[in-house]
Structures are given as C-alpha cells and as structure tokens.
Enzyme design. Structure first.
Site, mmCIF file in Angstrom:
data_model
loop_
_atom_site.group_PDB
_atom_site.id
_atom_site.type_symbol
_atom_site.label_atom_id
_atom_site.label_comp_id
_atom_site.label_asym_id
_atom_site.label_seq_id
_atom_site.Cartn_x
_atom_site.Cartn_y
_atom_site.Cartn_z
ATOM 1 N N LYS A 92 -11.676 2.860 0.349
ATOM 2 C CA LYS A 92 -10.490 2.368 -0.354
ATOM 3 C C LYS A 92 -11.000 1.557 -1.543
ATOM 4 O O LYS A 92 -11.742 0.597 -1.376
ATOM 5 C CB LYS A 92 -9.649 1.499 0.586
ATOM 6 C CG LYS A 92 -8.331 1.073 -0.012
ATOM 7 C CD LYS A 92 -7.542 0.190 0.947
ATOM 8 C CE LYS A 92 -6.964 0.996 2.074
ATOM 9 N NZ LYS A 92 -5.996 0.221 2.874
ATOM 10 N N GLU A 108 0.833 -1.208 0.000
ATOM 11 C CA GLU A 108 0.000 0.000 0.000
ATOM 12 C C GLU A 108 0.867 1.258 0.000
ATOM 13 O O GLU A 108 0.534 2.256 -0.645
ATOM 14 C CB GLU A 108 -0.901 0.012 1.232
ATOM 15 C CG GLU A 108 -1.925 -1.100 1.237
ATOM 16 C CD GLU A 108 -2.708 -1.152 2.533
ATOM 17 O OE1 GLU A 108 -3.948 -1.157 2.453
ATOM 18 O OE2 GLU A 108 -2.094 -1.181 3.618
#
Length: 116
Positions: free
Chosen positions: A96, A20
């Site tokens: 997300k 990430e």
C-alpha cells in the site's frame, strides 16, 4: 524455473476505513512463481506460464474492493495455482503506497507464499 512480475501498479479501494473506501489508494503488486517445466528447453508458450495471463488474473482480483490485503494476496496466489498446473510455489506481495495516518512516512505490505 522462475517467473517474476514486479512493480505492477493498481489503483483500488481496498481497506477497512471509510477514507480508504472513498478516496482509494495506489497498490504495488509483486509476484514470483516457481515452476518445473516439462521440457529442458522451453520453446513454446504452452510450455511455460504466460505472464500476460497472470497479469490479467491479478488485475481482475485487484479491481474488486476488498477490506484486507491479506485476503487479496491469498486470492491471487490461490488463483495462480489453480490456473497454472505447472506452478509449484507462488509468492505474492502487495504494498500500500500511502497510509491515511498523520505523519506516517513509508509504505506497508502484506505477502504470502503458497505451495502445492
């Protein structure tokens, strides 16, 4: 009265996992602000909450890599309340768009509601 900023899209490097932080992700931000205007009819920008200012505030916070979405939603809500004295309640949701989990389809989101 209510102001909504919906489907704001930001790219960022938020997350706790190495992928990430390296690859990044796309995040969608939704904000709902409830406020009480001082006048019955709003005719001037200074009588309301300037959504351009709110967008810029969100943009600044979303540019800073942060491990947890929980931290981001709280920072955004708190900053809106500090910057806009007429705001009574702020709701912030961050979604997300992709997850680095094999075979995972869908999104995940975190939200918060703060009041004075």
């Amino acid at each position: 009265m209510h102001i909504y900023l919906n489907d704001l899209v930001f790219n960022g490097f938020h997350g706790v996992y190495a992928a990430e932080k390296k690859i990044g992700n796309t995040f969608k931000v939704d904000v709902h602000i409830q406020f009480t205007p001082a006048t019955k009819t709003i005719e001037q920008l200074d009588q309301t909450i300037d959504y351009v200012n709110v967008y810029q505030l969100i943009q600044q916070i979303m540019e800073i890599p942060t491990p947890l979405l929980e931290t981001l939603v709280a920072k955004i809500a708190d900053k809106i309340l500090v910057e806009h004295a007429i705001a009574n309640t702020v709701f912030v949701k961050i979604t997300k768009q992709q997850l680095a989990i094999p075979y995972f389809e869908g999104t995940t989101a975190v939200s918060i509601e703060r009041s004075r």
